[in-house]
Design an enzyme around this catalytic site. Structure first.
Site, PDB file in Angstrom:
ATOM      1  N   HIS A  95     -13.456  -6.699  -3.361  1.00  0.00           N
ATOM      2  CA  HIS A  95     -12.422  -7.568  -3.918  1.00  0.00           C
ATOM      3  C   HIS A  95     -11.575  -8.233  -2.832  1.00  0.00           C
ATOM      4  CE1 HIS A  95     -12.525  -5.323  -8.053  1.00  0.00           C
ATOM      5  NE2 HIS A  95     -13.496  -6.213  -7.933  1.00  0.00           N
ATOM      6  N   CYS A 103      -7.458 -22.087   4.281  1.00  0.00           N
ATOM      7  CA  CYS A 103      -7.289 -23.404   3.678  1.00  0.00           C
ATOM      8  C   CYS A 103      -8.638 -23.867   3.131  1.00  0.00           C
ATOM      9  CB  CYS A 103      -6.780 -24.410   4.705  1.00  0.00           C
ATOM     10  SG  CYS A 103      -6.709 -26.104   4.053  1.00  0.00           S
ATOM     11  N   CYS A 121      -1.143 -25.015   3.907  1.00  0.00           N
ATOM     12  CA  CYS A 121      -1.797 -25.067   5.210  1.00  0.00           C
ATOM     13  C   CYS A 121      -0.943 -25.841   6.196  1.00  0.00           C
ATOM     14  CB  CYS A 121      -3.169 -25.729   5.052  1.00  0.00           C
ATOM     15  SG  CYS A 121      -4.046 -25.991   6.611  1.00  0.00           S
ATOM     16  N   ASN A 186     -12.312  11.487 -10.181  1.00  0.00           N
ATOM     17  CA  ASN A 186     -11.222  10.555 -10.458  1.00  0.00           C
ATOM     18  C   ASN A 186      -9.834  11.136 -10.227  1.00  0.00           C
ATOM     19  OD1 ASN A 186     -12.443   8.130 -10.971  1.00  0.00           O
ATOM     20  ND2 ASN A 186     -12.774   8.554 -13.142  1.00  0.00           N
TER      21      ASN A 186
END
Length: 201
Positions: A95, A103, A121, A186
């Site tokens: 991710h 940019c 930018c 978990n």
């Protein structure tokens, strides 16, 4: 035995990084639509997250995985696997991360910290910088890399994930389809992962 790990927000809970469940509606704001419609607020939220993750230290689960050089697919953007000593080659941040932005017009990369001053930018001036993270509504560029990794081991440790995101399901199911044994841990990863790895390696 070849082992890989798939880690979610729960692995970093003991490091003081809250899970999405604990952060209320934050999940809804990490979407492409929210970024497009509220870019200033979006970056304020991410810089708040970055403040938390930069102050956090890896816990024994991160450290144990790093010491054993376990290849990792992480859904986390907190960078704690790297802080623990895992190398770039050992970690797929599926991710993305909060380390940099870019940019989309000139392709220039910047450290994420520049967004505290401006979200545009510096070269193109009118172009809003893109975060180096996968938002809800985006494709996942490194999904196939991750599937390839977890499909070529004997054991996949699934650590600290609620399976809320489709990413966790895709990756773990791909491993199962390839005949890989999947072990889910978990809760209390900071205690159980070091013990587990010491027993089998």
């Amino acid at each position: 035995m070849k082992i890989a790990a798939l880690t979610g927000a729960g692995v970093s809970k003991a490091s003081g990084v809250p899970t999405f469940v604990e952060m209320g509606d934050l999940r809804d704001k990490l979407s492409r639509s929210y970024y497009n419609s509220h870019p200033i607020e979006f970056y304020q939220i991410l810089n708040g997250m970055r403040t938390v993750t930069e102050a956090a230290n890896p816990n024994p689960a991160h450290i144990a995985l790093a010491k054993k050089h376990i290849p990792i697919v992480t859904m986390n953007i907190d960078g704690l696997h790297h802080k623990a000593g895992s190398t770039e080659e050992e970690v797929i941040e599926i991710h993305g991360s909060l380390r940099k932005v870019y940019c989309p017009k000139c392709s220039k990369w910047y450290p994420f910290s520049v967004t505290e001053e401006s979200i545009k930018c510096g070269k193109c001036t009118d172009v809003i910088l893109q975060p180096d993270i996968v938002l809800y509504g985006d494709n996942i560029p490194r999904l196939q890399d991750s599937i390839n990794l977890v499909s070529n081991v004997d054991l996949l440790l699934v650590i600290g994930t609620s399976f809320y995101t489709s990413t966790a399901t895709y990756v773990s199911e791909a491993a199962k389809s390839a005949g890989v044994k999947v072990e889910i841990i978990n809760e209390n990863a900071e205690e159980l992962i070091p013990k587990f790895l010491n027993q089998i390696r």
